[in-house]
Scaffold this motif. Sequence first.
Motif, PDB file in Angstrom:
ATOM      1  N   ILE A 103       0.962  -1.239   0.019  1.00 43.56           N
ATOM      2  CA  ILE A 103      -0.013   0.129  -0.055  1.00 43.56           C
ATOM      3  C   ILE A 103       0.955   1.397  -0.031  1.00 43.56           C
ATOM      4  CG2 ILE A 103      -1.900   1.231   1.191  1.00 43.56           C
ATOM      5  CD1 ILE A 103      -2.533  -1.582   2.488  1.00 43.56           C
ATOM      6  N   GLY A 104       2.064   1.345   0.767  1.00 42.73           N
ATOM      7  CA  GLY A 104       2.670   2.403   0.826  1.00 42.73           C
ATOM      8  C   GLY A 104       3.633   2.608  -0.491  1.00 42.73           C
ATOM      9  N   LEU A 155      -0.700  12.354   1.800  1.00 42.30           N
ATOM     10  CA  LEU A 155      -2.038  12.196   0.957  1.00 42.30           C
ATOM     11  C   LEU A 155      -2.823  13.114   1.717  1.00 42.30           C
ATOM     12  CD1 LEU A 155      -3.579  11.202  -1.461  1.00 42.30           C
ATOM     13  CD2 LEU A 155      -4.072   9.472   0.214  1.00 42.30           C
ATOM     14  N   ARG A 156      -3.088  13.168   3.379  1.00 40.17           N
ATOM     15  CA  ARG A 156      -3.873  13.913   4.159  1.00 40.17           C
ATOM     16  C   ARG A 156      -3.717  15.274   4.055  1.00 40.17           C
ATOM     17  NH1 ARG A 156      -6.989  16.199   5.288  1.00 40.17           N
ATOM     18  NH2 ARG A 156      -8.523  16.340   7.042  1.00 40.17           N
ATOM     19  N   HIS A 165       0.806  11.274  -9.626  1.00 35.92           N
ATOM     20  CA  HIS A 165      -0.472  11.801 -10.218  1.00 35.92           C
ATOM     21  C   HIS A 165      -0.884  12.827  -9.197  1.00 35.92           C
ATOM     22  CE1 HIS A 165      -0.955   8.290 -12.669  1.00 35.92           C
ATOM     23  NE2 HIS A 165      -0.498   7.424 -11.656  1.00 35.92           N
ATOM     24  N   GLY A 166      -0.033  13.322  -8.557  1.00 38.64           N
ATOM     25  CA  GLY A 166      -0.414  14.529  -7.504  1.00 38.64           C
ATOM     26  C   GLY A 166      -0.826  15.563  -8.184  1.00 38.64           C
ATOM     27  N   ARG A 167      -0.333  16.102  -9.387  1.00 34.19           N
ATOM     28  CA  ARG A 167      -0.894  17.429  -9.995  1.00 34.19           C
ATOM     29  C   ARG A 167      -2.169  17.155 -10.811  1.00 34.19           C
ATOM     30  NH1 ARG A 167       3.546  20.385 -13.745  1.00 34.19           N
ATOM     31  NH2 ARG A 167       4.683  20.589 -11.894  1.00 34.19           N
ATOM     32  N   VAL A 175       3.379   6.522  -5.468  1.00 35.25           N
ATOM     33  CA  VAL A 175       3.064   6.524  -6.849  1.00 35.25           C
ATOM     34  C   VAL A 175       1.797   7.653  -6.824  1.00 35.25           C
ATOM     35  CG1 VAL A 175       2.807   5.715  -9.046  1.00 35.25           C
ATOM     36  CG2 VAL A 175       4.197   4.569  -7.602  1.00 35.25           C
ATOM     37  N   LEU A 176       0.952   7.498  -6.228  1.00 36.09           N
ATOM     38  CA  LEU A 176      -0.334   8.391  -6.316  1.00 36.09           C
ATOM     39  C   LEU A 176       0.377   9.741  -6.072  1.00 36.09           C
ATOM     40  CD1 LEU A 176      -3.293   8.266  -6.660  1.00 36.09           C
ATOM     41  CD2 LEU A 176      -3.493   8.287  -4.056  1.00 36.09           C
TER      42      LEU A 176
END
Length: 246
Positions: free
Chosen positions: A148-149, A191-192, A159-161, A154-155
């Motif tokens: 998961i980490g 992420l939070r 894909h953050g932008r 990668v997320l």
Amino acid sequence: CALPISRYTEAENALARDLIARLARRHPMRLSRRTQLSRRRGHAPDLRATVQASLRTGGEPLARRWRAPTERPRQLVLVCDVSGSMTPYARMLLQYMQASVAARRRVEAFAFGTRLTRITQELQGRDPDAALTRATEAVTDFSGGTRIGAALAVLNRVHGRRLGRGAVVVVLSDGWDRGDPDQLREEMARLRRAAYRVIWLNPLAAHPDYEPLTRGMQAAVPHTDRLLAGNSIASLEELAEVLEAL
């Protein structure tokens, strides 16, 4: 609706698909900078509209006009665990993701086992079965292990932008993880900070005595706003209510 998905019959699965499609149309909203004409007091006064209306009454502003804020859909990010332990639930959760992508514009969908795969484009289209087939073929680590980490890394970084800030992120996973719990903790915190809310759906949480004792859940829960079950239509309805309340 509270019956676990893994115990559904074929007829119940067909009914569940219709219910899932309805639930997927319920989504989080946010206030927009744009405003619209309103007759209700308490909003910002619309001087131009008030002056125009006063021309009909000899210049007397008898009918005041106001402008109220409008709403727009908030970005929704769905991240689904498709590892071996999630096999009994993955089909229904992917159906929910497909229905969400089909029903709304501001939705991003991802699947992960040991790696993260963006499946937003694969889930688009009017034919749900064809969309699910495309998504399944795109994910190469179905029914395997879980990291998961690494997937959230990668997320966040790749894909953050695309996701932007202020999204509602829903992670669908039972939390069984073979990866580094410190990495999961770090990526959940990252992420939070970027998300408006982080919601975690864990099928195991449907049990009344459930406690997040696995390494993965212990690392994730401190950075999660809500922990819900994800094992039935009833749990998806609870998710829809939470999304609307946001």
